[in-house]
Design an enzyme around this catalytic site. Structure first.
Site, PDB file in Angstrom:
ATOM      1  N   GLY A  12       7.140   4.605   8.248  1.00 47.02           N
ATOM      2  CA  GLY A  12       6.298   5.485   8.508  1.00 47.02           C
ATOM      3  C   GLY A  12       6.532   6.335   9.813  1.00 47.02           C
ATOM      4  O   GLY A  12       7.497   6.116  10.398  1.00 47.02           O
ATOM      5  N   SER A  13       5.345   6.667  10.557  1.00 46.83           N
ATOM      6  CA  SER A  13       5.670   7.311  11.729  1.00 46.83           C
ATOM      7  C   SER A  13       5.817   6.410  12.768  1.00 46.83           C
ATOM      8  O   SER A  13       5.202   5.273  12.742  1.00 46.83           O
ATOM      9  CB  SER A  13       4.363   8.356  12.005  1.00 46.83           C
ATOM     10  OG  SER A  13       3.370   7.764  12.036  1.00 46.83           O
ATOM     11  N   THR A  14       6.293   6.859  13.899  1.00 44.97           N
ATOM     12  CA  THR A  14       6.494   6.024  15.070  1.00 44.97           C
ATOM     13  C   THR A  14       5.226   5.657  15.733  1.00 44.97           C
ATOM     14  O   THR A  14       5.136   4.376  15.966  1.00 44.97           O
ATOM     15  CB  THR A  14       7.460   6.847  16.282  1.00 44.97           C
ATOM     16  OG1 THR A  14       8.581   6.696  15.464  1.00 44.97           O
ATOM     17  CG2 THR A  14       7.504   5.937  17.430  1.00 44.97           C
ATOM     18  N   GLU A  15       4.408   6.708  15.783  1.00 48.19           N
ATOM     19  CA  GLU A  15       2.916   6.475  16.094  1.00 48.19           C
ATOM     20  C   GLU A  15       2.308   5.340  15.477  1.00 48.19           C
ATOM     21  O   GLU A  15       1.866   4.423  16.223  1.00 48.19           O
ATOM     22  CB  GLU A  15       1.971   7.902  15.915  1.00 48.19           C
ATOM     23  CG  GLU A  15       1.024   7.945  16.457  1.00 48.19           C
ATOM     24  CD  GLU A  15       0.254   9.138  16.039  1.00 48.19           C
ATOM     25  OE1 GLU A  15       0.994   9.871  15.314  1.00 48.19           O
ATOM     26  OE2 GLU A  15      -0.965   9.368  16.295  1.00 48.19           O
ATOM     27  N   LYS A  54       0.607  -1.264  -0.032  1.00 47.02           N
ATOM     28  CA  LYS A  54      -0.004   0.085   0.000  1.00 47.02           C
ATOM     29  C   LYS A  54       0.765   1.325  -0.187  1.00 47.02           C
ATOM     30  O   LYS A  54       1.466   1.452   0.907  1.00 47.02           O
ATOM     31  CB  LYS A  54      -1.032   0.142   1.270  1.00 47.02           C
ATOM     32  CG  LYS A  54      -1.650   1.186   1.091  1.00 47.02           C
ATOM     33  CD  LYS A  54      -2.540   1.636   2.536  1.00 47.02           C
ATOM     34  CE  LYS A  54      -1.826   2.503   3.149  1.00 47.02           C
ATOM     35  NZ  LYS A  54      -1.899   3.958   2.669  1.00 47.02           N
ATOM     36  N   GLY A  96       3.877   2.906  13.815  1.00 42.97           N
ATOM     37  CA  GLY A  96       4.506   1.803  13.904  1.00 42.97           C
ATOM     38  C   GLY A  96       4.102   1.004  15.321  1.00 42.97           C
ATOM     39  O   GLY A  96       4.182  -0.038  15.278  1.00 42.97           O
ATOM     40  N   GLU A 114      10.366   0.713  10.377  1.00 48.27           N
ATOM     41  CA  GLU A 114      11.457   1.739  10.026  1.00 48.27           C
ATOM     42  C   GLU A 114      10.895   3.108  10.304  1.00 48.27           C
ATOM     43  O   GLU A 114       9.788   3.379   9.314  1.00 48.27           O
ATOM     44  CB  GLU A 114      11.853   1.634   8.336  1.00 48.27           C
ATOM     45  CG  GLU A 114      13.227   2.408   8.212  1.00 48.27           C
ATOM     46  CD  GLU A 114      13.035   3.998   7.955  1.00 48.27           C
ATOM     47  OE1 GLU A 114      13.204   4.589   8.974  1.00 48.27           O
ATOM     48  OE2 GLU A 114      13.030   4.136   6.863  1.00 48.27           O
ATOM     49  N   GLU A 128      10.031  14.918  15.919  1.00 49.78           N
ATOM     50  CA  GLU A 128      10.294  15.126  14.467  1.00 49.78           C
ATOM     51  C   GLU A 128       9.423  15.940  13.812  1.00 49.78           C
ATOM     52  O   GLU A 128       8.286  15.892  13.783  1.00 49.78           O
ATOM     53  CB  GLU A 128      10.238  13.749  13.732  1.00 49.78           C
ATOM     54  CG  GLU A 128      10.675  13.332  12.353  1.00 49.78           C
ATOM     55  CD  GLU A 128      10.382  11.845  11.926  1.00 49.78           C
ATOM     56  OE1 GLU A 128       9.397  11.396  12.235  1.00 49.78           O
ATOM     57  OE2 GLU A 128      11.378  11.352  11.241  1.00 49.78           O
ATOM     58  N   CYS A 155      13.547  10.581   7.016  1.00 52.35           N
ATOM     59  CA  CYS A 155      13.428  10.073   8.509  1.00 52.35           C
ATOM     60  C   CYS A 155      15.063  10.194   9.225  1.00 52.35           C
ATOM     61  O   CYS A 155      14.805  10.479  10.403  1.00 52.35           O
ATOM     62  CB  CYS A 155      12.939   8.922   8.438  1.00 52.35           C
ATOM     63  SG  CYS A 155      13.528   7.779   7.151  1.00 52.35           S
TER      64      CYS A 155
HETATM   65  P1  NDP Z   1       1.921   7.474   8.689  1.00 50.09           P
HETATM   66  O1  NDP Z   1       2.841   6.667   9.597  1.00 50.09           O
HETATM   67  O2  NDP Z   1       0.639   7.859   8.998  1.00 50.09           O
HETATM   68  O3  NDP Z   1       2.175   6.776   7.209  1.00 50.09           O
HETATM   69  C1  NDP Z   1       2.765   5.745   6.727  1.00 50.09           C
HETATM   70  C2  NDP Z   1       1.910   4.868   6.036  1.00 50.09           C
HETATM   71  O4  NDP Z   1       1.068   4.071   7.035  1.00 50.09           O
HETATM   72  C3  NDP Z   1       0.933   5.536   4.976  1.00 50.09           C
HETATM   73  O5  NDP Z   1       0.965   4.354   3.906  1.00 50.09           O
HETATM   74  C4  NDP Z   1      -0.217   5.531   5.894  1.00 50.09           C
HETATM   75  O6  NDP Z   1      -1.382   5.481   5.051  1.00 50.09           O
HETATM   76  C5  NDP Z   1      -0.321   4.211   6.430  1.00 50.09           C
HETATM   77  N1  NDP Z   1      -0.922   4.150   7.788  1.00 50.09           N
HETATM   78  C6  NDP Z   1      -1.711   5.050   8.386  1.00 50.09           C
HETATM   79  N2  NDP Z   1      -2.211   4.683   9.528  1.00 50.09           N
HETATM   80  C7  NDP Z   1      -2.228   3.208   9.377  1.00 50.09           C
HETATM   81  C8  NDP Z   1      -2.564   2.334  10.315  1.00 50.09           C
HETATM   82  N3  NDP Z   1      -3.337   2.541  11.549  1.00 50.09           N
HETATM   83  N4  NDP Z   1      -2.353   0.922  10.057  1.00 50.09           N
HETATM   84  C9  NDP Z   1      -1.660   0.673   8.815  1.00 50.09           C
HETATM   85  N5  NDP Z   1      -1.011   1.724   8.238  1.00 50.09           N
HETATM   86  C10 NDP Z   1      -1.345   2.901   8.386  1.00 50.09           C
HETATM   87  O7  NDP Z   1       2.722   8.785   8.560  1.00 50.09           O
HETATM   88  P2  NDP Z   1       1.933  10.417   8.001  1.00 50.09           P
HETATM   89  O8  NDP Z   1       2.033  10.205   6.694  1.00 50.09           O
HETATM   90  O9  NDP Z   1       0.853  10.436   8.586  1.00 50.09           O
HETATM   91  O10 NDP Z   1       3.015  11.081   8.541  1.00 50.09           O
HETATM   92  C11 NDP Z   1       2.811  11.470   9.961  1.00 50.09           C
HETATM   93  C12 NDP Z   1       4.385  11.796  10.531  1.00 50.09           C
HETATM   94  O11 NDP Z   1       5.259  10.679  10.428  1.00 50.09           O
HETATM   95  C13 NDP Z   1       5.390  12.936   9.748  1.00 50.09           C
HETATM   96  O12 NDP Z   1       4.889  14.182   9.986  1.00 50.09           O
HETATM   97  C14 NDP Z   1       6.504  12.405  10.045  1.00 50.09           C
HETATM   98  O13 NDP Z   1       7.056  12.974  11.131  1.00 50.09           O
HETATM   99  C15 NDP Z   1       6.531  11.024  10.108  1.00 50.09           C
HETATM  100  N6  NDP Z   1       6.972  10.280   9.039  1.00 50.09           N
HETATM  101  C16 NDP Z   1       8.092   9.337   9.098  1.00 50.09           C
HETATM  102  C17 NDP Z   1       8.507   8.681   8.014  1.00 50.09           C
HETATM  103  C18 NDP Z   1       9.697   8.009   7.973  1.00 50.09           C
HETATM  104  O14 NDP Z   1      10.285   7.693   7.173  1.00 50.09           O
HETATM  105  N7  NDP Z   1      10.282   7.576   9.363  1.00 50.09           N
HETATM  106  C19 NDP Z   1       7.760   8.575   6.842  1.00 50.09           C
HETATM  107  C20 NDP Z   1       6.636   9.562   6.696  1.00 50.09           C
HETATM  108  C21 NDP Z   1       6.140  10.069   7.723  1.00 50.09           C
HETATM  109  P3  NDP Z   1      -2.057   7.004   4.684  1.00 50.09           P
HETATM  110  O15 NDP Z   1      -0.702   7.478   3.875  1.00 50.09           O
HETATM  111  O16 NDP Z   1      -2.955   6.595   3.556  1.00 50.09           O
HETATM  112  O17 NDP Z   1      -2.349   7.744   5.930  1.00 50.09           O
END
Ligand code: NDP
Length: 478
Positions: free
Chosen positions: A233-236, A181, A238, A255, A386, A289
């Site tokens: 993606g985000s730690t939250e 996805k 994760g 990651e 971050e 990141c």
């Molecule tokens: P998210 O962690 O929300 O997004 C990463 C991926 O996870 C996206 O494909 C997202 O879908 C998907 N996702 C969202 N919620 C869920 C869930 N409950 N279960 C499974 N998958 C999910 O990051 P955000 O895009 O919201 O960014 C928020 C913050 O995260 C940023 O401001 C930044 O600080 C950090 N971030 C860190 C990254 C890194 O590489 N370490 C990369 C991106 C963000 P969708 O896009 O459709 O919401």
């Protein structure tokens, strides 16, 4: 002296964007019942309408991936799998310009970066893993174990194609099939990649792409037919995924976020260091990141570095991402811009000194000027959280021990940088820093052969290199 540049826009004529996209399931395009728009963040122009993946779409994709795993992919030799990966890599190179323009339109990053970094590195990941597919017994991984089976992969919006390559290439090389996805705001290059899979003749169901939002990601994480989850993606999010996967047999690699320390010792070569600082935080609008988002300066050179840094920042060209002269493009979304504004306002309210480059920002789209904060303390939110934008927090130190103390004082542990002329300084600091990737006298350098990953809240598992292969084999690693 400031040079004037004529506009040098890359042509959009090399790409064709469909008005509506479906999911790519079992080698076919399957339209979703609900759609959402994807926009160009530099102009807010609607680019296309994307399908929002439901639990039923995810279920169909998982079934296709399972059937492909059982019937075709797991039966192929490593050599045959490698041939497909080589073919994909070559097609990505042939269609590099298309990928670069599409990535820049959908993400907002400068064409210079998508063309010179994202796309070539993505192809390199496929070439690298194509080479390993028939040589796994020499990779130092436990080859008596088998691939996991069906892997669910969820990726973010900051490097859409590159994160897809980081995920799909090792999964296929080791014999897994995937359901991936892309992020909600950046699906287009993943959908172009699906066309590349068709062009390469990849067996149906080996790669499935389901577009959507967090609910689609959650449906993948919670699907009982998935054997392993790989998330960036985000730690939250994760943490949510770790909780969901904990009571199951699924394997998991995460990651997550970072708050990288970029440490400048008094003996560093200042001009080179200033370039490295700029690359460390302003590359990809700071949506990185592993960005060097905390600059930790030795007091003896702090004034000189800051003066040169501000002069250099005033030369950063912010604007049309499709212009080949642009250094800093658009912020990826209105939500991300609001988050950057909120955290920078907190920086000012908490007493740090704000300075932004003198640049004109376009009126449409989402933009943020390159900014630094001085006088930052460890307690400030801008030192701990971050920001994920073109914003640098500057702290100072007197002794090397103080630099390490400050660098490690974070819940994250993804990256760090050290600037010093002395090898002994570099080796000493490297051993003290708790970060998965440490660069010396450079920053943000990536290679498919080099493993990448973090400590603490930056996640677990490694991607890339031989370590990354083992994450896709049962029993070798989580
Ligand atoms: P998210 O962690 O929300 O997004 C990463 C991926 O996870 C996206 O494909 C997202 O879908 C998907 N996702 C969202 N919620 C869920 C869930 N409950 N279960 C499974 N998958 C999910 O990051 P955000 O895009 O919201 O960014 C928020 C913050 O995260 C940023 O401001 C930044 O600080 C950090 N971030 C860190 C990254 C890194 O590489 N370490 C990369 C991106 C963000 P969708 O896009 O459709 O919401």
């Amino acid at each position: 002296m400031n040079f004037e540049y004529a506009a040098a826009p890359e042509s959009r004529s090399v790409i064709k964007i469909d008005p509506v996209y479906g999911h790519f399931i079992n080698g076919k395009w399957v339209d979703g019942s609900v759609h959402f728009n994807t926009i160009n963040p530099a102009t807010e122009e609607v680019l296309s309408s994307i399908s929002l993946g439901s639990a039923a779409d995810v279920d169909a994709a998982v079934k296709a991936a399972r059937s492909a795993f059982d019937k075709s992919w797991s039966k192929l030799s490593g050599r045959e799998r490698g041939k497909y990966l080589f073919r994909i890599a070559r097609i990505m190179q042939e269609r590099a310009r298309e990928f670069a323009v599409l990535e820049t339109l959908d993400n907002g990053k400068p064409i210079r970066e998508s063309r010179d970094v994202d796309v070539p590195l993505s192809a390199a990941h496929f070439f690298y893993h194509a080479g390993w597919a028939d040589k796994l017994e020499y990779a130092g991984v436990d080859t008596t174990t088998a691939p996991h089976g069906v892997v669910g992969q969820i990726i973010p919006w900051n490097f859409p194609l590159l994160m897809l390559a980081w995920k799909i290439a090792p999964a296929l090389a080791t014999g897994n099939t995937v359901v991936l996805k892309p992020a909600e705001t950046t699906s287009l290059t993943a959908l172009l990649f699906a066309q590349v899979c068709q062009q390469a003749g990849l067996p149906d169901g080996v790669v499935n792409i389901v577009t959507g939002d967090g609910s689609t990601g959650s449906a993948i994480v919670n699907h009982p037919g998935i054997d392993k989850i790989a998330f960036t993606g985000s730690t939250e999010v994760g943490k949510l995924i770790a909780r969901a996967v904990a009571p199951t047999n699924k394997s998991l690699t995460l990651e997550l976020g970072g708050k990288g320390a970029n440490i400048v010792f008094g003996d560093a070569a200042i001009d080179e260091t200033v370039e490295g600082i700029v690359n460390g935080i302003f590359f990809n609008q700071g949506h990185v990141c592993c960005a060097g988002s905390r600059l930790i300066l030795q007091e003896s050179v702090a004034d000189e570095v800051l003066e040169k840094l501000k002069r250099r920042m005033d030369k950063i060209r912010v604007g049309d991402p499709l212009d080949k002269n642009t250094d800093l493009g658009a912020i990826n979304s209105a939500e991300q811009l609001a988050k950057i504004r909120e955290l920078t306002a907190a920086g000012e309210a908490e007493g740090a000194g704000r300075w932004s480059a003198n640049c004109a920002l376009p009126t449409n789209g989402f933009w943020f000027a390159p900014t630094i904060f001085t006088g930052v303390t460890q307690a400030h939110r801008i030192a701990r959280e971050e920001i994920f934008g073109p914003v640098l927090s500057v702290l100072t130190f007197r002794t090397p021990a103080e630099a390490i103390e400050k660098a490690n004082n974070t819940p994250f542990g993804l990256s760090a940088g050290i600037w010093s002329e002395k090898g002994s300084n570099i080796l000493w600091a490297t051993q003290q820093l708790r970060a998965g990737v440490i660069w010396a006298n450079t920053f943000n350098k990536f290679d498919p052969a080099s493993p990448f990953g973090g400590y603490k809240e930056s996640g677990w598992g490694r991607e890339g290199g031989r370590h990354g292969l083992s994450a896709y084999l049962k029993g070798s690693a989580k």
